[in-house]
Design an enzyme around this catalytic site. Structure first.
Site, PDB file in Angstrom:
ATOM      1  N   GLY A   1     -31.326   2.972-119.692  1.00 55.04           N
ATOM      2  CA  GLY A   1     -31.517   4.215-120.444  1.00 55.04           C
ATOM      3  C   GLY A   1     -32.054   3.953-121.847  1.00 55.04           C
ATOM      4  O   GLY A   1     -32.319   2.810-122.231  1.00 55.04           O
TER       5      GLY A   1
ATOM      6  N   VAL B   1     -30.665   4.583-125.029  1.00 58.28           N
ATOM      7  CA  VAL B   1     -29.755   3.942-125.995  1.00 58.28           C
ATOM      8  C   VAL B   1     -29.356   2.552-125.505  1.00 58.28           C
ATOM      9  O   VAL B   1     -29.419   1.567-126.261  1.00 58.28           O
ATOM     10  CB  VAL B   1     -28.505   4.825-126.243  1.00 58.28           C
ATOM     11  CG1 VAL B   1     -27.470   4.080-127.062  1.00 58.28           C
ATOM     12  CG2 VAL B   1     -28.908   6.120-126.950  1.00 58.28           C
TER      13      VAL B   1
ATOM     14  N   LEU C   1     -20.795   5.128-112.116  1.00 63.01           N
ATOM     15  CA  LEU C   1     -19.932   6.128-112.749  1.00 63.01           C
ATOM     16  C   LEU C   1     -19.756   7.356-111.857  1.00 63.01           C
ATOM     17  O   LEU C   1     -18.898   8.194-112.112  1.00 63.01           O
ATOM     18  CB  LEU C   1     -20.503   6.549-114.105  1.00 63.01           C
ATOM     19  CG  LEU C   1     -20.674   5.453-115.156  1.00 63.01           C
ATOM     20  CD1 LEU C   1     -21.019   6.050-116.510  1.00 63.01           C
ATOM     21  CD2 LEU C   1     -19.434   4.587-115.291  1.00 63.01           C
TER      22      LEU C   1
ATOM     23  N   ALA D   1     -24.860   8.026-118.643  1.00 64.75           N
ATOM     24  CA  ALA D   1     -24.435   9.422-118.515  1.00 64.75           C
ATOM     25  C   ALA D   1     -25.365  10.128-117.544  1.00 64.75           C
ATOM     26  O   ALA D   1     -26.478   9.663-117.266  1.00 64.75           O
ATOM     27  CB  ALA D   1     -24.496  10.116-119.882  1.00 64.75           C
TER      28      ALA D   1
ATOM     29  N   TYR E   1     -23.936  20.578-118.444  1.00 68.58           N
ATOM     30  CA  TYR E   1     -24.054  19.263-119.090  1.00 68.58           C
ATOM     31  C   TYR E   1     -23.118  19.181-120.306  1.00 68.58           C
ATOM     32  O   TYR E   1     -22.327  18.242-120.429  1.00 68.58           O
ATOM     33  CB  TYR E   1     -25.507  19.020-119.509  1.00 68.58           C
ATOM     34  CG  TYR E   1     -25.700  17.819-120.427  1.00 68.58           C
ATOM     35  CD1 TYR E   1     -25.581  16.523-119.939  1.00 68.58           C
ATOM     36  CD2 TYR E   1     -25.998  17.993-121.781  1.00 68.58           C
ATOM     37  CE1 TYR E   1     -25.751  15.423-120.782  1.00 68.58           C
ATOM     38  CE2 TYR E   1     -26.174  16.902-122.630  1.00 68.58           C
ATOM     39  CZ  TYR E   1     -26.048  15.621-122.128  1.00 68.58           C
ATOM     40  OH  TYR E   1     -26.211  14.539-122.963  1.00 68.58           O
TER      41      TYR E   1
ATOM     42  N   LYS F   1     -19.814  16.781-120.803  1.00 66.23           N
ATOM     43  CA  LYS F   1     -19.687  15.821-121.905  1.00 66.23           C
ATOM     44  C   LYS F   1     -18.422  16.114-122.717  1.00 66.23           C
ATOM     45  O   LYS F   1     -17.729  15.195-123.144  1.00 66.23           O
ATOM     46  CB  LYS F   1     -20.923  15.863-122.813  1.00 66.23           C
ATOM     47  CG  LYS F   1     -22.220  15.408-122.157  1.00 66.23           C
ATOM     48  CD  LYS F   1     -22.218  13.965-121.718  1.00 66.23           C
ATOM     49  CE  LYS F   1     -22.252  12.989-122.864  1.00 66.23           C
ATOM     50  NZ  LYS F   1     -22.365  11.574-122.406  1.00 66.23           N
TER      51      LYS F   1
HETATM   52  N1  NAP Z   1     -31.048  12.021-124.724  1.00 67.95           N
HETATM   53  C1  NAP Z   1     -30.538  12.824-125.637  1.00 67.95           C
HETATM   54  O1  NAP Z   1     -31.236  13.673-126.212  1.00 67.95           O
HETATM   55  C2  NAP Z   1     -29.093  12.720-126.045  1.00 67.95           C
HETATM   56  C3  NAP Z   1     -28.658  13.498-127.102  1.00 67.95           C
HETATM   57  C4  NAP Z   1     -27.350  13.384-127.492  1.00 67.95           C
HETATM   58  C5  NAP Z   1     -26.499  12.538-126.826  1.00 67.95           C
HETATM   59  N2  NAP Z   1     -26.921  11.815-125.767  1.00 67.95           N
HETATM   60  C6  NAP Z   1     -25.965  10.940-125.077  1.00 67.95           C
HETATM   61  O2  NAP Z   1     -26.262   9.599-125.456  1.00 67.95           O
HETATM   62  C7  NAP Z   1     -25.982   8.719-124.359  1.00 67.95           C
HETATM   63  C8  NAP Z   1     -27.214   7.896-124.041  1.00 67.95           C
HETATM   64  O3  NAP Z   1     -28.255   8.773-123.632  1.00 67.95           O
HETATM   65  P1  NAP Z   1     -29.687   8.250-123.205  1.00 67.95           P
HETATM   66  O4  NAP Z   1     -30.670   9.226-123.712  1.00 67.95           O
HETATM   67  O5  NAP Z   1     -29.817   6.801-123.525  1.00 67.95           O
HETATM   68  O6  NAP Z   1     -29.587   8.424-121.615  1.00 67.95           O
HETATM   69  P2  NAP Z   1     -30.718   8.128-120.506  1.00 67.95           P
HETATM   70  O7  NAP Z   1     -31.905   7.513-121.140  1.00 67.95           O
HETATM   71  O8  NAP Z   1     -30.876   9.369-119.710  1.00 67.95           O
HETATM   72  O9  NAP Z   1     -30.027   7.016-119.589  1.00 67.95           O
HETATM   73  C9  NAP Z   1     -28.926   7.310-118.807  1.00 67.95           C
HETATM   74  C10 NAP Z   1     -28.382   6.017-118.263  1.00 67.95           C
HETATM   75  O10 NAP Z   1     -27.231   6.328-117.478  1.00 67.95           O
HETATM   76  C11 NAP Z   1     -27.326   5.641-116.261  1.00 67.95           C
HETATM   77  N3  NAP Z   1     -26.595   6.349-115.209  1.00 67.95           N
HETATM   78  C12 NAP Z   1     -26.791   7.617-114.770  1.00 67.95           C
HETATM   79  N4  NAP Z   1     -25.953   7.879-113.757  1.00 67.95           N
HETATM   80  C13 NAP Z   1     -25.212   6.767-113.559  1.00 67.95           C
HETATM   81  C14 NAP Z   1     -24.184   6.408-112.653  1.00 67.95           C
HETATM   82  N5  NAP Z   1     -23.747   7.261-111.705  1.00 67.95           N
HETATM   83  N6  NAP Z   1     -23.632   5.170-112.743  1.00 67.95           N
HETATM   84  C15 NAP Z   1     -24.080   4.288-113.659  1.00 67.95           C
HETATM   85  N7  NAP Z   1     -25.059   4.547-114.539  1.00 67.95           N
HETATM   86  C16 NAP Z   1     -25.624   5.780-114.481  1.00 67.95           C
HETATM   87  C17 NAP Z   1     -28.816   5.598-115.949  1.00 67.95           C
HETATM   88  O11 NAP Z   1     -29.042   4.590-115.012  1.00 67.95           O
HETATM   89  P3  NAP Z   1     -30.159   4.746-113.837  1.00 67.95           P
HETATM   90  O12 NAP Z   1     -31.427   4.166-114.414  1.00 67.95           O
HETATM   91  O13 NAP Z   1     -29.592   3.939-112.719  1.00 67.95           O
HETATM   92  O14 NAP Z   1     -30.273   6.208-113.523  1.00 67.95           O
HETATM   93  C18 NAP Z   1     -29.358   5.280-117.347  1.00 67.95           C
HETATM   94  O15 NAP Z   1     -29.275   3.898-117.620  1.00 67.95           O
HETATM   95  C19 NAP Z   1     -25.485   9.613-123.217  1.00 67.95           C
HETATM   96  O16 NAP Z   1     -24.079   9.670-123.259  1.00 67.95           O
HETATM   97  C20 NAP Z   1     -26.040  10.986-123.558  1.00 67.95           C
HETATM   98  O17 NAP Z   1     -25.240  12.011-123.010  1.00 67.95           O
HETATM   99  C21 NAP Z   1     -28.220  11.859-125.379  1.00 67.95           C
END
Ligand code: NAP
Length: 302
Positions: A6, A8, A31, A54, A119, A123
């Site tokens: 992902g 982060v 997860l 997530a 969502y 969270k």
């Molecule tokens: N993006 C935003 O705008 C935003 C804003 C505020 C907060 N956040 C929070 O910040 C954190 C990081 O977000 P991000 O943007 O880096 O997320 P992201 O790029 O969407 O990456 C999500 C990660 O979670 C993994 N994942 C999803 N389902 C899974 C499962 N069942 N088991 C294990 N791994 C799983 C994915 O792996 P796969 O490649 O295998 O799918 C991917 O590595 C999250 O908690 C998110 O809620 C994000």
């Protein structure tokens, strides 16, 4: 660390080279199967857990409540109970989408959360499960995360600006676009002082911390800055006009908060200052993106 594919997690992994990191992808720690998490963690025996993984598909979550709840609420709860019983430090991530976006004041960590979407609810349920478990856990609420790579607003605007003459972008949702790299650097700083310093950070923040770039803009403002930045870096684009529209003109499956401003006083106290402004963060990501694009363009055909 989870979520390594992902935004982060991918930005954080290279910053943790000095540590012996177990890069736990979905195959290692799913997860979506919270009931198995305790056994897997027993086997991996981590001394620190960072969980950027997530279910982040905000619109799709409206139709997949069960999966979103398992991944975003039950799984972090299971991790939190495991770490609590063993005194293992834990960093988890949450979002501005736990708030309903009313008013115009920045949201404090202590403000009541009222999510508008599945969502956001999932969270928030994750946050509550972690807080109920207690222990040495820190929840970091980030906002509007993007990176030069991955699936995010920056990449979407790049694609649309290459394909279309006119873009219509929502102008009444306000927040602070924050690069995954900046989130990762802040996390790396937080853990660099070792477990005792981390425990002090948890105590100082009462276990919850807002983390975002300085300043604010709308998605429309962010899109304009992206397009200007791409043009300044010589990226060929088709776009000629960016039109500001209200949220009502761009209906989505999930509702999003209008006011995603996060109060950053706690963060400033902890880090002794602010993170860079969102435009400065964007410049760094655009440099990476432009370098990637020019490397692709200069590749020989085939
Ligand atoms: N993006 C935003 O705008 C935003 C804003 C505020 C907060 N956040 C929070 O910040 C954190 C990081 O977000 P991000 O943007 O880096 O997320 P992201 O790029 O969407 O990456 C999500 C990660 O979670 C993994 N994942 C999803 N389902 C899974 C499962 N069942 N088991 C294990 N791994 C799983 C994915 O792996 P796969 O490649 O295998 O799918 C991917 O590595 C999250 O908690 C998110 O809620 C994000």
């Amino acid at each position: 660390m989870t979520g390594i594919s992902g935004q982060v997690g991918g930005a954080l992994l290279p910053l943790l080279r000095a540590h012996d990191v177990i890069a736990a992808d979905r195959a290692t720690l799913d997860l979506g199967k919270p009931e198995r998490i305790g056994d897997v963690l027993d086997r991996l025996a981590p001394e620190f857990i960072i969980n950027p993984a997530a279910y982040t598909a905000v619109d799709k979550a409206e139709d997949e409540r069960d999966v979103a709840m398992r991944v975003n609420a039950e799984a972090p709860g299971a991790i939190a109970r495991w770490v609590q019983a063993r005194g293992v430090p834990f960093i988890h991530f949450s979002t501005d989408y736990v708030f309903d976006g009313s008013g115009a004041a920045p949201w404090c960590e202590t403000d009541a959360a009222r999510p508008l979407s599945v969502y956001g609810s999932s969270k928030l349920a994750g946050e509550n499960a972690i807080r109920a478990a207690g222990g040495n856990s820190l929840i970091i609420r980030a906002s509007w995360v993007y990176a030069a790579r991955g699936v995010n607003f920056l990449r979407t605007i790049l694609r649309l600006a290459q394909e279309r003459k006119e873009l219509r972008i929502v102008d009444d949702q306000i927040g602070a676009p924050t690069s995954a790299s900046a989130v990762a650097e802040a996390v790396a700083t937080l853990i660099s002082g070792g477990q005792q310093r981390f425990a002090m950070s948890v105590a100082k923040t009462n276990g919850i911390l807002h983390l975002a770039a300085s300043g604010e803009t709308s998605w429309y403002g962010f899109a304009n800055a992206i397009i200007e930045g791409l043009k300044a870096r010589g990226v060929p684009l088709a776009v000629e006009r960016v039109v500001a529209i209200p949220s009502e003109a761009y209906p989505t499956r999930a509702m999003r908060p209008r006011n995603s401003r996060l109060d950053l006083m706690r963060m400033r106290g902890l880090f002794g200052g602010s993170l860079p402004g969102w435009r400065d963060m964007l410049d760094l990501e655009l440099d990476k993106l432009a370098a990637e694009l020019s490397a692709t363009r200069s590749l020989p055909p085939g």
